[in-house]
Design an enzyme around this catalytic site. Sequence first.
Site, PDB file in Angstrom:
ATOM      1  CB  THR A   1      -0.799   0.010   1.505  1.00 12.92           C
ATOM      2  OG1 THR A   1      -0.701  -0.286   2.436  1.00 12.92           O
ATOM      3  CG2 THR A   1      -1.976  -0.911   0.935  1.00 12.92           C
TER       4      THR A   1
ATOM      5  CG  HIS B   1      -3.243 -15.822  -3.671  1.00  9.11           C
ATOM      6  ND1 HIS B   1      -3.786 -14.559  -3.371  1.00  9.11           N
ATOM      7  CD2 HIS B   1      -3.187 -17.073  -3.480  1.00  9.11           C
ATOM      8  CE1 HIS B   1      -3.855 -15.463  -2.013  1.00  9.11           C
ATOM      9  NE2 HIS B   1      -3.653 -16.668  -2.708  1.00  9.11           N
TER      10      HIS B   1
ATOM     11  CB  CYS C   1      -4.897 -19.225 -23.016  1.00  7.86           C
ATOM     12  SG  CYS C   1      -6.110 -20.140 -23.529  1.00  7.86           S
TER      13      CYS C   1
ATOM     14  CB  CYS D   1      -4.173 -23.995 -24.789  1.00  9.23           C
ATOM     15  SG  CYS D   1      -3.384 -22.716 -25.451  1.00  9.23           S
TER      16      CYS D   1
ATOM     17  CB  CYS E   1      -6.017 -17.918 -25.859  1.00  8.70           C
ATOM     18  SG  CYS E   1      -4.622 -19.008 -26.621  1.00  8.70           S
TER      19      CYS E   1
ATOM     20  CB  CYS F   1      -6.570 -22.642 -28.349  1.00 11.58           C
ATOM     21  SG  CYS F   1      -6.965 -21.667 -26.508  1.00 11.58           S
TER      22      CYS F   1
ATOM     23  CB  SER G   1      -7.052  -9.151   6.106  1.00 13.75           C
ATOM     24  OG  SER G   1      -7.272  -9.976   4.484  1.00 13.75           O
TER      25      SER G   1
END
Length: 254
Positions: free
Chosen positions: A28, A123, A131, A134, A156, A159, A198
């Site tokens: 932040t 994450h 994509c 694929c 994508c 594909c 958090s």
Amino acid sequence: MDESVERVRALVHEAAAVTVLTGAGISTDSGIPDFRGPQGVWTRNPKAERMSDIRHYVNDPDVRRLAWQSRKTHPAWSAQPNNGHAALVELERSGRLVALLTQNIDGLHQRAGSTPEKVVELHGTVWWAECLGCGARTPMAEQLARVSDEDPDPSCLVCGGIQKSATVSFGQPLDPAVIDRAVDAARACDLFLAIGSSLTVQPAAGLCGVAVDGGARLVVVNAQPTPYDDLADVVLRGPIGELLPALARDLAPV
Ligand code: NAD
């Protein structure tokens, strides 16, 4: 210096193996808002949470269009690492860092100088696009350059599938290899620092419990209360940008 800060400073100095878990709160000060803090993206606009849910993203073209627009102006593109990120580089240089587990997707730990191999992005990262069909990965900048009124949701080029940032949305599983690395690092430390989170998103938050079960001390550094405060040896409730430099100052190498 505050007595509890002194106590954590002593714990860090005594520790031989430290694992760190960071959340949005460490960024932040770099101008990237968190989700659930007082100025958080979801605190201010609860509807924005829909963009982070894979079910809405896949089923609703409007959500995807909005998501691409918000990626174009993501604060990560211009953000600079801050004193908190720099303090964790110092911790690594002292030889104590087992791993830096981060829930952040902004890449600021690596840009601050943390060794990429030590950083585990639980994450994912907003710097890459992926994509959903694929799995092809491309630099995010390439996909953002394609976004226009005529093509608000670029598909994508391999594909034709739906693309998104290479981040883990709600409803998407974490990469099992990434979880394994994080659990190993939580078990391998004698001190676990949970910073700027958090601690409400699993399985990341549960790493605090894994570390404590493995015999590590737990320190939580966060402005607001977390569900893991009771498990912690010490809770530091203050600004990360001031606390982390104080903790990492004059660390003798181990
Ligand atoms: P969160 O928004 O749920 O919690 C952030 C916590 O940090 C809050 O409790 C807040 O009080 C605290 N905080 C904020 N600034 C602080 C400061 N300067 N000093 C001390 N405390 C401060 O964030 P989370 O737990 O990381 O979970 C949010 C999810 O959203 C994560 O999965 C993450 O992937 C994602 N996210 C990432 C970024 C990023 O990459 N920078 C930003 C927003 C959200």
